[in-house]
Design an enzyme around this catalytic site. Structure first.
Site, PDB file in Angstrom:
ATOM      1  N   ASP A 145      -8.152  -7.365   0.996  1.00  0.00           N
ATOM      2  CA  ASP A 145      -7.139  -7.428   2.095  1.00  0.00           C
ATOM      3  C   ASP A 145      -7.610  -7.007   3.298  1.00  0.00           C
ATOM      4  O   ASP A 145      -8.751  -6.234   3.354  1.00  0.00           O
ATOM      5  CB  ASP A 145      -6.107  -6.577   1.662  1.00  0.00           C
ATOM      6  CG  ASP A 145      -6.296  -5.038   2.247  1.00  0.00           C
ATOM      7  OD1 ASP A 145      -6.736  -4.335   1.696  1.00  0.00           O
ATOM      8  OD2 ASP A 145      -6.149  -4.949   3.505  1.00  0.00           O
ATOM      9  N   CYS A 162      -7.747 -28.682  10.945  1.00  0.00           N
ATOM     10  CA  CYS A 162      -9.155 -29.434  11.264  1.00  0.00           C
ATOM     11  C   CYS A 162      -8.608 -30.974  10.921  1.00  0.00           C
ATOM     12  O   CYS A 162      -9.771 -31.646  11.885  1.00  0.00           O
ATOM     13  CB  CYS A 162      -9.954 -28.855  10.275  1.00  0.00           C
ATOM     14  SG  CYS A 162     -10.548 -27.291  10.693  1.00  0.00           S
ATOM     15  N   CYS A 199     -13.865 -28.657   6.765  1.00  0.00           N
ATOM     16  CA  CYS A 199     -12.805 -27.993   6.223  1.00  0.00           C
ATOM     17  C   CYS A 199     -11.428 -29.085   6.034  1.00  0.00           C
ATOM     18  O   CYS A 199     -11.202 -29.892   7.100  1.00  0.00           O
ATOM     19  CB  CYS A 199     -12.174 -26.833   7.508  1.00  0.00           C
ATOM     20  SG  CYS A 199     -10.666 -26.115   7.133  1.00  0.00           S
ATOM     21  N   HIS A 202      -5.884 -21.975  10.473  1.00  0.00           N
ATOM     22  CA  HIS A 202      -6.983 -22.441   9.917  1.00  0.00           C
ATOM     23  C   HIS A 202      -7.883 -21.415   9.321  1.00  0.00           C
ATOM     24  O   HIS A 202      -8.227 -21.691   8.207  1.00  0.00           O
ATOM     25  CB  HIS A 202      -8.018 -22.825  10.867  1.00  0.00           C
ATOM     26  CG  HIS A 202      -9.232 -22.863  10.693  1.00  0.00           C
ATOM     27  ND1 HIS A 202      -9.914 -23.904  10.070  1.00  0.00           N
ATOM     28  CD2 HIS A 202     -10.342 -22.094  10.933  1.00  0.00           C
ATOM     29  CE1 HIS A 202     -11.078 -23.921   9.952  1.00  0.00           C
ATOM     30  NE2 HIS A 202     -11.667 -22.517  10.422  1.00  0.00           N
ATOM     31  N   ASP A 233       0.853  -1.195   0.035  1.00  0.00           N
ATOM     32  CA  ASP A 233      -0.124   0.053   0.057  1.00  0.00           C
ATOM     33  C   ASP A 233       1.031   1.322  -0.052  1.00  0.00           C
ATOM     34  O   ASP A 233       1.977   1.214   0.095  1.00  0.00           O
ATOM     35  CB  ASP A 233      -0.826  -0.101   1.297  1.00  0.00           C
ATOM     36  CG  ASP A 233      -0.351   0.028   2.464  1.00  0.00           C
ATOM     37  OD1 ASP A 233      -0.799   0.188   3.647  1.00  0.00           O
ATOM     38  OD2 ASP A 233       1.110  -0.207   2.564  1.00  0.00           O
ATOM     39  N   CYS A 279      -8.044 -28.292   6.029  1.00  0.00           N
ATOM     40  CA  CYS A 279      -6.696 -27.846   6.451  1.00  0.00           C
ATOM     41  C   CYS A 279      -6.134 -28.762   7.611  1.00  0.00           C
ATOM     42  O   CYS A 279      -6.920 -29.659   8.091  1.00  0.00           O
ATOM     43  CB  CYS A 279      -6.885 -26.392   6.986  1.00  0.00           C
ATOM     44  SG  CYS A 279      -7.336 -26.070   8.686  1.00  0.00           S
TER      45      CYS A 279
END
Lengths: 404, 366
Positions: free
Chosen positions: B234, B277, B272, B302, B60, B274
């Site tokens: 973002d 999880c 999930c 997660h 930014d 991931c």
């Protein structure tokens, strides 16, 4: 669990190499681990900063041995929940690892001898002072199902009265029997606790008595609580002299270089929060891992090229250092990042700094243990130990080429 | 885009980010220019090399942080004047300097310095800021040394005033930029105003250039803005809320600190895929969160996985021509009682997505 000494009296002294075979106990795939070996310190079962996926990038099976304190779970989850989940290995996602349970550590489960009484051992924990009775302890152990577990001990610091020290031995032995009485495995995975403070006779008494019990090995506590370096070797030797040769010995709280004393006295397993403290301080281990090979030892170059044991990456000299922590180190941190980046992370207080440092420090320290094992197997351990100490002293007295 | 303020996503390694499918992360120019410094980063060959991040980076302009982090910041035509946090000396960030710093940092996408005004402010200040943003855009373009390797995005300002926003959009589009951001939102304005500004901008911005809604946000906001035609977002929310013990799940938010979690043997989210999880139970995470660094790490992992998956699912559903269905499924899971907020219903109507089956008691206004 099976343990066997594979090489005794390597290079003089009582240092020994061994093989630990672990299978079952709620988890822990069949693995043969060579000793002397390091148990990685954990918080609630996991390393402080290295998550499981990153842990698997460390050498195997060296990095599969973990020290877990059941006291970390005194608040939660409940024993019932841990049981329902299937035990520690399942709960932590460490099914292939070897989990060794011992109640005290030096960060989050500190033995508080003044509050311990005949009913149980007291610990300072993040949720305050907790008294743990053998029955409660065994409830936790039963639900957790670690591969090995140390019995509950009454650890006292070096400065207590003789009477208090004697009481600690009596209690520890009594609690060992209490624990064994409710142990479903009848001592097969038990490490009998041996205490005795700084009193050689009490140490011998405790060790001798514990040896009479039907246990798989021994956990030696009460060190790192105020005894001097000189006392410690004598005490360790007194203990191991009274323990059966063929059984496993595990001692807590010995850092570098005390760990060399432990190996010299015939200890097989070590845990300590050494790596944790290094990491928090922003330190990275850098001492060379090739001492044994350098047979032609030129003492002059040794002092000039005196390497530090560790560097502090917060120092401004690392701001633009594009090299990894240690050249040709195979760890995740050194393969991916520079000293400058870690220096930046430390300066801006980013958690990634601790993650990267713990990975490297663990890798390096495990490498050191491998070196010790090589030295023992090659019959050169005493030489290794002397060189290592000499090198550190040489650095301290010589002009330091790097900052601490 | 996860926010990696100081050259790192809090608590995650690069390979973990790659694992969860992260393609681009955001770095904050203000923070990086302070530490480790733009010149140092330049010496290293850019932020990619310094962090060893092999994928994309966006920086930014530094303006927003200055205005929000530093009191005594003042905005003039020259630039943003502020007190250096290091030694208190007065300093000035001009559009030229912001671009110069961003050139040194070397991100793939860089942002023009804009005159940011809070949406809660009214009056002539907003108009002044909007016109100044356009003037600064030209200064940024002129100062940009690396147009071949770094894409300079413009930022649409104008507060909540559709007339001002329109002028700004047209002004930026005239300059034919590689991409456009919708700024000045995500600052406390009411949701109804928020979506209308997004809708107006996306309708007017070119179809073939990316649209980046800055500072957004919550999963629901992302779904709505995507329905309205935005592409990039973002927000610190996923990682920040992780550090407070909250996990993102399809139903909303799971507060792992809650006592009810202490004996819950389920994973955070059974759907999930991931690492967290697949490995840990709510009961175990309950004892870690807010107390141990590992708790923050696992939850951040997660939550970012969740956001990456949400993005992928949005993308795939559009490509496969079933976006409205996806939106309906999403809303039904978040609002099982059918209490979809009015602003969402209004936005979806403008977006042309029929969500009447998700709304129990409320029908979209005409």
């Amino acid at each position: 669990m099976r343990f066997a000494v594979t090489k005794a009296c390597g290079g003089g002294g009582k240092a020994r190499a061994g093989a630990l075979y672990v299978g079952g106990g709620g988890g822990g795939g069949a693995a043969v681990v060579e000793t002397p070996s390091l148990l990685l310190s954990t918080r609630k079962g996991l390393p402080a900063f290295v998550s499981r996926d990153l842990l698997s990038t460390l050498p195997s099976p060296d990095s599969h041995l973990l020290h877990v304190s059941p006291i970390h779970f005194i608040e939660c989850p409940s024993s019932k929940t841990i049981s329902n989940i299937g035990g520690l290995h399942q709960m932590l996602g460490l099914q292939e690892h070897i989990l060794v349970a011992a109640a005290s550590d030096s960060v989050e489960s500190l033995p508080e001898s003044e509050a311990s009484n005949k009913l149980g051992a007291s610990f300072e924990t993040p949720s305050g002072r907790r008294l743990v009775k053998p029955s409660e302890y065994m409830q936790m152990i039963t639900s957790m199902k670690p591969n090995l577990w140390a019995s509950l001990a009454d650890e006292v610091p070096a400065w207590v009265t003789e009477k208090r020290n004697r009481i600690s031995v009596d209690r520890t032995l009594r609690w060992l029997d209490d624990c064994l009485a409710v142990d479903l495995e009848a001592g097969k995975n038990t490490l009998g606790a041996v205490v005795g403070g700084s009193n050689i006779d009490e140490r011998k008494r405790c060790a001798t008595e514990a040896s009479l019990r039907n246990v798989a090995g021994f956990w030696i506590g009460g060190f790192g609580l105020g005894e001097s370096m000189e006392e410690r070797l004598a005490l360790l030797n007194a203990v191991t002299d009274c323990l059966p040769e063929e059984k496993l010995r595990y001692v807590s709280r010995l850092s570098l270089p005390e760990v060399l004393q432990g190996v010299a006295a015939g200890i097989d397993l070590f845990d300590s929060t050494y790596i944790y403290h290094l990491t928090l301080g922003g330190f990275a281990l850098v001492f060379p891992l090739d001492i044994v090979e350098r047979d032609n030892w030129d003492s002059r170059t040794d002092i000039e090229g005196a390497d530090c044991t560790k560097i502090n990456l917060r120092a401004t000299i690392y701001r633009k250092d594009t090299s990894p922590i240690v050249d040709r180190c195979g760890c995740f941190t050194c393969q991916n990042h520079t000293r400058a980046y870690i220096n930046h992370l430390l300066n801006v207080h980013e958690m990634l700094a601790q993650i990267l440092l713990e990975i490297h420090n663990t890798h390096h320290y495990l490498g050191f243990f491998r070196l010790m094992r090589e030295a023992i197997k090659g019959g050169k351990f005493e030489l290794f130990r002397q060189r290592f100490i000499k090198r550190r002293r040489a650095f301290l007295t010589a002009e330091a080429p790097c900052s601490l | 885009m996860p926010v990696g303020t100081q050259g790192t996503i809090k608590g995650l390694t690069n390979n973990q980010l790659e694992e969860i499918g992260c393609q681009i992360i955001l770095g904050n120019t203000y923070h990086l220019a302070l530490r480790p410094g733009a010149d140092l980063i330049d010496e290293f060959g850019g932020l990619h090399k310094f962090m060893n991040w092999k994928r994309a980076l966006l920086t930014d302009s530094g303006g927003f942080q200055m205005v929000s982090l530093l009191h005594l910041a003042d905005i003039t035509e020259k630039g943003v004047t502020f007190q250096s946090p290091v030694d208190g000396k007065p300093m000035l960030l001009t559009p030229e300097e912001s671009i110069q710093i961003q050139n040194k940092i070397g991100a793939d996408i860089i942002m023009a310095l804009d005159d940011v005004v809070k949406t809660t402010i009214t009056g002539p200040r907003i108009e002044e800021a909007m016109y100044r943003t356009l003037r600064w855009m030209d200064r940024c373009i002129a100062a940009h040394q690396k147009p071949d390797t770094q894409n300079l995005f413009g930022i649409v300002q104008g507060g909540l005033d559709p007339v001002l926003r329109d002028i700004c959009v047209r002004g930026l589009v005239e300059r034919n930029l590689p991409g456009y951001a919708i700024g000045g939102l995500a600052g406390g304005e009411d949701k109804d105003s928020f979506w209308r500004v997004v809708a107006q901008c996306t309708a007017a911005l070119p179809e073939d250039k990316p649209r980046y809604v800055m500072g957004v946000g919550y999963p629901l906001d992302i779904v709505v803005c995507s329905a309205l035609g935005a592409d990039m977002y973002d927000c610190v929310y996923p990682t920040r809320t992780a550090r407070f013990g909250s996990a993102l799940i399809p139903e909303g938010v799971l507060k792992l600190k809650n006592r009810a979690m202490a004996n819950d043997e389920r994973p955070i989210d059974p759907t999930c895929p991931c690492m967290v999880c697949k490995t840990y139970t709510r009961a175990y995470l309950h004892c870690l969160v807010t107390k141990d660094a590992m708790g923050s790490q696992l939850l951040s992992y997660h939550n970012l996985s969740y956001m990456m998956k949400l993005s992928r699912d949005l993308h795939t559903s559009i490509v496969e021509g079933r976006f409205p269905e996806f939106v309906r499924g999403f809303l039904r899971t978040q609002f099982p009682k059918g209490d979809v907020p009015e602003w969402v219903c209004n936005a979806m109507e403008v977006a042309g997505i029929d969500i009447s089956s998700c709304c129990a008691s409320f029908s979209p206004s005409h």
